[in-house]
Design a protein around this motif. Structure first.
Motif, PDB file in Angstrom:
ATOM      1  N   ASN A  17     -27.637   3.225   9.637  1.00  0.00           N
ATOM      2  CA  ASN A  17     -28.722   3.642  10.543  1.00  0.00           C
ATOM      3  C   ASN A  17     -28.898   5.159  10.572  1.00  0.00           C
ATOM      4  N   GLY A  18     -28.683   5.821   9.431  1.00  0.00           N
ATOM      5  CA  GLY A  18     -28.851   7.270   9.372  1.00  0.00           C
ATOM      6  C   GLY A  18     -27.694   8.055   9.956  1.00  0.00           C
ATOM      7  N   VAL A  19     -26.677   7.379  10.473  1.00  0.00           N
ATOM      8  CA  VAL A  19     -25.507   8.041  11.040  1.00  0.00           C
ATOM      9  C   VAL A  19     -24.400   8.032   9.998  1.00  0.00           C
ATOM     10  N   ARG A  20     -23.655   9.138   9.900  1.00  0.00           N
ATOM     11  CA  ARG A  20     -22.614   9.227   8.895  1.00  0.00           C
ATOM     12  C   ARG A  20     -21.269   9.544   9.533  1.00  0.00           C
ATOM     13  N   ALA A  21     -20.250   8.872   9.022  1.00  0.00           N
ATOM     14  CA  ALA A  21     -18.867   9.179   9.384  1.00  0.00           C
ATOM     15  C   ALA A  21     -18.152   9.603   8.115  1.00  0.00           C
ATOM     16  N   GLN A  22     -17.242  10.536   8.224  1.00  0.00           N
ATOM     17  CA  GLN A  22     -16.636  11.121   7.038  1.00  0.00           C
ATOM     18  C   GLN A  22     -15.129  11.285   7.231  1.00  0.00           C
ATOM     19  N   THR A  23     -14.378  11.006   6.179  1.00  0.00           N
ATOM     20  CA  THR A  23     -12.936  11.216   6.210  1.00  0.00           C
ATOM     21  C   THR A  23     -12.474  11.653   4.832  1.00  0.00           C
ATOM     22  N   ALA A  24     -11.305  12.236   4.771  1.00  0.00           N
ATOM     23  CA  ALA A  24     -10.776  12.709   3.501  1.00  0.00           C
ATOM     24  C   ALA A  24     -10.188  11.553   2.698  1.00  0.00           C
ATOM     25  N   ALA A  25     -10.150  11.716   1.379  1.00  0.00           N
ATOM     26  CA  ALA A  25      -9.495  10.720   0.541  1.00  0.00           C
ATOM     27  C   ALA A  25      -8.022  10.648   0.928  1.00  0.00           C
ATOM     28  N   PRO A  26      -7.461   9.442   1.005  1.00  0.00           N
ATOM     29  CA  PRO A  26      -6.062   9.324   1.458  1.00  0.00           C
ATOM     30  C   PRO A  26      -5.087   9.829   0.406  1.00  0.00           C
ATOM     31  N   PRO A  27      -3.949  10.356   0.837  1.00  0.00           N
ATOM     32  CA  PRO A  27      -2.924  10.746  -0.136  1.00  0.00           C
ATOM     33  C   PRO A  27      -2.311   9.505  -0.776  1.00  0.00           C
ATOM     34  N   PRO A  28      -1.805   9.621  -1.976  1.00  0.00           N
ATOM     35  CA  PRO A  28      -1.183   8.452  -2.620  1.00  0.00           C
ATOM     36  C   PRO A  28       0.100   8.056  -1.894  1.00  0.00           C
ATOM     37  N   VAL A  29       0.487   6.798  -2.079  1.00  0.00           N
ATOM     38  CA  VAL A  29       1.727   6.307  -1.482  1.00  0.00           C
ATOM     39  C   VAL A  29       2.807   6.204  -2.559  1.00  0.00           C
ATOM     40  N   THR A  30       4.048   6.240  -2.124  1.00  0.00           N
ATOM     41  CA  THR A  30       5.188   6.134  -3.036  1.00  0.00           C
ATOM     42  C   THR A  30       5.590   4.668  -3.152  1.00  0.00           C
ATOM     43  N   ILE A  31       5.483   4.107  -4.361  1.00  0.00           N
ATOM     44  CA  ILE A  31       5.820   2.705  -4.602  1.00  0.00           C
ATOM     45  C   ILE A  31       7.257   2.632  -5.118  1.00  0.00           C
ATOM     46  N   ARG A  32       8.133   2.003  -4.326  1.00  0.00           N
ATOM     47  CA  ARG A  32       9.536   1.877  -4.714  1.00  0.00           C
ATOM     48  C   ARG A  32       9.837   0.466  -5.220  1.00  0.00           C
ATOM     49  N   ARG A  33      11.069   0.208  -5.529  1.00  0.00           N
ATOM     50  CA  ARG A  33      11.470  -1.030  -6.159  1.00  0.00           C
ATOM     51  C   ARG A  33      11.520  -2.192  -5.164  1.00  0.00           C
ATOM     52  N   ILE A  34      11.563  -3.417  -5.701  1.00  0.00           N
ATOM     53  CA  ILE A  34      11.705  -4.636  -4.917  1.00  0.00           C
ATOM     54  C   ILE A  34      13.070  -5.244  -5.229  1.00  0.00           C
ATOM     55  N   LEU A  35      13.762  -5.736  -4.208  1.00  0.00           N
ATOM     56  CA  LEU A  35      15.016  -6.452  -4.393  1.00  0.00           C
ATOM     57  C   LEU A  35      14.755  -7.937  -4.151  1.00  0.00           C
ATOM     58  N   LEU A  36      14.970  -8.758  -5.186  1.00  0.00           N
ATOM     59  CA  LEU A  36      14.730 -10.197  -5.118  1.00  0.00           C
ATOM     60  C   LEU A  36      16.072 -10.918  -5.027  1.00  0.00           C
ATOM     61  N   ILE A  37      16.216 -11.786  -4.026  1.00  0.00           N
ATOM     62  CA  ILE A  37      17.454 -12.537  -3.817  1.00  0.00           C
ATOM     63  C   ILE A  37      17.122 -14.031  -3.837  1.00  0.00           C
ATOM     64  N   GLY A  38      17.747 -14.769  -4.736  1.00  0.00           N
ATOM     65  CA  GLY A  38      17.480 -16.197  -4.810  1.00  0.00           C
ATOM     66  C   GLY A  38      18.408 -16.904  -5.772  1.00  0.00           C
ATOM     67  N   GLU A  39      18.329 -18.219  -5.831  1.00  0.00           N
ATOM     68  CA  GLU A  39      19.077 -19.014  -6.792  1.00  0.00           C
ATOM     69  C   GLU A  39      18.438 -18.857  -8.168  1.00  0.00           C
ATOM     70  N   ALA A  40      19.241 -19.061  -9.194  1.00  0.00           N
ATOM     71  CA  ALA A  40      18.707 -19.067 -10.553  1.00  0.00           C
ATOM     72  C   ALA A  40      17.891 -20.343 -10.747  1.00  0.00           C
ATOM     73  N   GLY A  41      16.586 -20.233 -10.780  1.00  0.00           N
ATOM     74  CA  GLY A  41      15.727 -21.402 -10.898  1.00  0.00           C
ATOM     75  C   GLY A  41      14.288 -20.973 -11.122  1.00  0.00           C
ATOM     76  N   TRP A  42      13.389 -21.971 -11.115  1.00  0.00           N
ATOM     77  CA  TRP A  42      11.986 -21.700 -11.430  1.00  0.00           C
ATOM     78  C   TRP A  42      11.334 -20.780 -10.398  1.00  0.00           C
ATOM     79  N   GLU A  43      11.642 -20.987  -9.138  1.00  0.00           N
ATOM     80  CA  GLU A  43      10.987 -20.172  -8.113  1.00  0.00           C
ATOM     81  C   GLU A  43      11.343 -18.693  -8.283  1.00  0.00           C
ATOM     82  N   SER A  44      12.635 -18.396  -8.452  1.00  0.00           N
ATOM     83  CA  SER A  44      13.058 -17.011  -8.637  1.00  0.00           C
ATOM     84  C   SER A  44      12.487 -16.423  -9.922  1.00  0.00           C
TER      85      SER A  44
END
Length: 469
Positions: free
Chosen positions: A185-212
């Motif tokens: 409607n002709g109104v503008r809102a403005q914000t800065a581009a977000p800084p990047p995020v730090t992507i760290r590792r995942i720890l997976l815990i499970g039995e040895a099988g198809w799901e894991s």
């Protein structure tokens, strides 16, 4: 007074002298009027100061020239006259950031500021957040009146447009350049581009099988780096990577798929309390040792719906345990396929300490990847990645101090939500005061009057000289 016996020559000489004096006086009047105009424009004094009982009204209309004029008038008022009784803005559009700052400055030096909201559906706000995803991306969300066309732009131009529904709209984009804009409607809102995020590792815990096996495959294919601990039997485990005691400096999240997580419950609890993320799925949802870590209580396991993998709701094909959420939990997804036909929770989330926990009711999700129709491999990959992203600890990059705006320091919405910024700074809309001064700058009336006086004086003096030859 000339005598009766004066000659015509003497009378003519006297008339000439009076005429010259009158012309000189007219020149003095014109020069004095011009000098006073200059003094008023320079702000040395204001002939309107005596009008101290009436507020000063500014009008803000939906065009750039009007906004610029409003800012200029406010600057002149604040510089030339700090004793104004009050300021009132009749806002046909939301004033610009500069104008709002000037209004705040007036308020700070003791000049009461109020405003009348005549913007008509100007409540637009925008947010840009970096997606917690190894592939990157930015989520753009905006609030806008329902039914309006909402445009998202950055410094390079149009990104996308959507129809606002239920209060707003959202789009995702790979990356943005410079500032992010939302227009409605002709109104503008403005914000800065977000800084990047730090992507760290995942720890997976499970039995040895198809799901894991296939959970790890889905996450790694999406780009997550995964450490894993697969249990083969009592005191026998196979690892991938270098699994360590979980810590937020190394891991973004832990994925617990079954009861093999029992031996690490204490370490997991400490990790989540310190800000880590935990995804509990399958048989792991029945571990009582998790205690208050669980967002809800999982019921008895139920079979999936045969053939559902090929439908729009493939999750119905998985075996599952209906979840009864705790009072402080948030239900992310529900299913109506319970034995009683009730609307049972299937994905539930909660905060725990500084971290987050998501509980998924589903088991044997690997069948989706192996037995589903075309596109199931990608859908399985995205589903697991989205669940991990809900809980993942992904700190933003540090923002340099020169990038922090005044609104961030003052805890104000700022340009990201200009309408809300007006409300935060100056309160609710008020009626236009009955006693109002003109929205012209101080002395504007007198400037015009004195300019006319100077012009008339100069024209009269010039005509007099022309007539006398």
């Amino acid at each position: 007074m000339p005598s009766r016996d004066s000659t015509p020559a003497e009378r003519a000489a006297r008339a000439h002298m009076f005429r010259e004096r009158g012309e000189f006086a007219l020149r003095v009047i014109a020069l004095a009027a011009l000098v006073v105009v200059v003094l008023i424009v320079a702000g040395v004094f204001s002939p309107d100061r005596s009008n101290s009982k009436s507020a000063v009204l500014f009008s803000s209309t939906p065009n750039a020239k009007s906004s610029s004029a409003l800012s200029s008038l406010l600057k002149q008022m604040l510089i030339a006259d700090r004793t104004l009784p009050a300021l009132h803005v009749d806002a046909g559009n939301v004033p610009t950031e500069a104008t709002r700052a000037l209004m705040s400055a007036a308020n700070a030096i003791g000049i009461p500021v109020s405003w009348t909201d005549a913007t008509k559906n100007a409540a637009v706000a925008v947010e840009a957040t970096a997606m917690i995803d190894p592939k990157g991306g930015v989520a753009l969300r905006a609030a806008a009146p329902a039914g309006t066309v909402l445009e998202f732009r950055d410094s390079l131009g149009l990104i996308d447009s959507v129809h606002a529904r239920a209060g707003g709209g959202a789009v995702t984009v790979g990356r943005v350049a410079g500032s992010v804009l939302a227009l409605a409607n002709g109104v503008r809102a403005q914000t800065a581009a977000p800084p990047p995020v730090t992507i760290r590792r995942i720890l997976l815990i499970g039995e040895a099988g198809w799901e894991s096996k296939f959970t790890m495959a889905a996450l790694e294919e999406r780009g997550w780096a995964v450490d894993a601990r697969y249990t083969l039997g009592r005191n026998v485990a196979v690892t991938q990577g270098d699994p360590e005691v979980p810590d937020t400096s190394r891991y973004a999240a832990i994925v617990a798929l079954d009861s093999t997580a029992l031996s690490q419950v204490s370490a997991i609890r400490k990790y989540v309390q310190n800000g880590g993320g935990l995804l509990i799925a399958g048989a792991a949802t029945t571990l009582r040792e998790f205690g208050d870590l669980l967002p809800g209580k999982a019921g008895a396991q139920q079979a999936g719906v045969p053939g559902a993998l090929g439908t729009d709701t493939p999750q119905q094909a998985f075996s599952w345990r209906p979840i009864t959420p705790d009072s402080n939990a948030l239900v992310i997804a529900r299913s109506t396929r319970g034995k009683s036909g009730s609307n049972s929770a299937t994905i539930v989330a909660r905060r725990y300490g500084a971290g987050r926990v998501v509980e998924s009711a589903y088991s044997d999700v690997w069948e989706w990847r192996m037995a589903g129709p075309d596109g199931s491999v990608d859908a399985h990959r995205q589903w697991w990645s989205a669940l991990v992203a809900m809980v993942a600890y992904a700190p933003e990059a540090v923002i340099a101090s020169e990038q922090i705006s005044a609104s961030d320091v003052e805890d104000l919405p700022g340009n990201a939500a200009p309408y809300a910024d007006m409300m935060a700074r100056f309160g609710k809309s008020a009626a236009v005061p009955t006693l109002l001064q003109s929205n012209a700058a101080p002395g504007r009336f007198w400037e015009g009057l004195l300019m006319i006086l100077a012009l008339v004086a100069l024209l009269t003096e010039w005509a007099s000289r022309r007539l006398r030859g």
